[in-house]
Design an enzyme around this catalytic site. Structure first.
Site: not given
Length: 397
Positions: A132-135, A138
């Site tokens: 998952a690119s958002d993870a 971050w």
């Protein structure tokens, strides 16, 4: 004899000055390294993070861990100056979500209990290997800022490698939009001319930080630009959608997501949070605050944010958002100058939490929001993180 005495005196004075300087330096470093009190983080660690560094969503039957949760917890550990917990979170993430090597493999999205089936016993492991690119963003951000703040090259190197992997594996050149963050390497390009995107995956402060760190790499400036359009151009009624489609062709542009019917709910609530935490000097702050003003107006008028919104029409569903939603909109209201309204949402969150403990997702929304409102950290104009422990701890509210 006098010359000898004078030499001894000079040597003693020099030694005294050296000792005094060392003492002052130690005191200074000790002050800078002190942790600011953060009871909410202490509670989150106790109730949600296992001893070996796994963030557990106890509300799910599989007792799942998502890479997003590991990423957020890394960020909170840095804000708290809690390096031992940071190390445990990082080690668990690498060993269980990246097959032991984050330098070569982006972490799997979800991990948890596997049901017994086909003669195989119940077991624990990766449930969905698609990252998952958002993870991933971050995690890279937390490592890069930890490397700078804790002066640890290992973190800087690993954060740099992960950021490069994101560009290689989780971005694409979209006609008319440029290089754009995809939600993951697979499953978000269902046809040659259509991509599914998620506005909550592109916190502007993170995208700006990467662009500032690597100005010689045009991909990051392009990602910042496409992220701004994704946030600003997909909320025609002032409410961000969870998902949106982007279509190429004769008239390239964003269109309502068919799978979710353009709903704004549990993903999109983070968009207001990211906007509210932007530095006052960030060029995106004013346009984002203006774009999402209808969310603020609704929250102020009704005393709570909506749980679900049809972002095409602005029609609000019948249910109010939970305590995590109230926490998430509080920094946004504060950024608009609506301090009293922001405080009412904080009080609503605390009241709901007292009636029923917040789940994993609401807890992380509250940690982000209240940590920011309480002055435990801030994002600078270039996206850099400034935790309170690097200066003077704030007075608790």
């Amino acid at each position: 004899m006098r010359a000898c005495l004078r030499g001894n005196v000079r040597r003693l004075a020099a030694a005294s000055r050296a000792l005094l300087g060392a003492a002052l330096l130690t005191a200074s470093l000790g002050c800078a390294a002190a942790s600011c009190p953060w009871p909410a983080w202490d509670s989150f660690k106790r109730d949600t993070i296992s001893a070996d560094g796994r963030v557990i969503d106890a509300s799910t039957p599989q007792q799942t861990t998502v890479s997003e949760g590991q990423a957020y917890a890394l960020f909170f550990a840095l804000v708290a100056n809690d390096r031992p917990t940071f190390e445990r979170l990082l080690a668990w993430t690498e060993n269980n979500l990246a097959e032991g090597d984050l330098a070569s493999r982006l972490p799997a999205w979800i991990w948890g209990k596997r049901e017994a089936a086909d003669g195989k016993p119940e077991s624990w492991g990766v449930l969905d290997a698609n990252p998952a690119s958002d993870a991933d963003l971050w995690i890279a951000y937390a490592l890069l800022e930890a490397g700078r703040l804790w002066q640890e090259r290992r973190y800087t190197a690993l954060g740099t490698v992960i950021a490069r992997q994101v560009v290689r594996q989780e971005t694409a050149l979209l006609p008319g939009l440029g290089r754009t963050l995809l939600p993951g390497p697979m499953g978000f390009h269902p046809s040659p001319t259509m991509w599914r995107l998620n506005p909550s995956y592109v916190p502007p402060q993170l995208m700006r930080r990467f662009a500032a760190l690597w100005p010689q790499q045009p991909e990051w400036a392009q990602l910042l630009s496409s992220s701004a359009r994704l946030l600003l151009d997909t909320a025609p009624r002032g409410f961000s959608p969870d998902w949106v489609e982007y279509h190429a062709g004769a008239k390239p542009g964003f269109r309502p997501d068919q799978q979710t019917q353009a709903e704004g709910a549990y993903n999109a609530i983070r968009v207001y949070l990211w906007a509210g935490m932007l530095a006052p000097q960030d060029p995106l702050r004013a346009p984002l605050l203006k774009t999402y003003r209808p969310m603020a107006d609704y929250t102020i008028a009704h005393g709570h944010p909506p749980e679900r919104v049809d972002t095409r029409s602005g029609t609000v569903g019948p249910n109010s958002g939970n305590g995590g939603f109230s926490a998430a909109v509080a920094p946004y209201l504060s950024a608009l100058g609506e301090a009293a309204a922001a405080q009412r949402q904080v009080e609503r969150m605390r009241k709901l939490a007292a009636e029923q403990p917040l789940g994993y997702y609401s807890q992380v929304l509250a940690l982000f929001a209240l940590g920011h409102l309480d002055g435990l950290y801030r994002f600078e104009a270039d996206g850099a993180l400034t935790p309170a422990w690097t200066a003077t701890c704030p007075v608790r509210r």
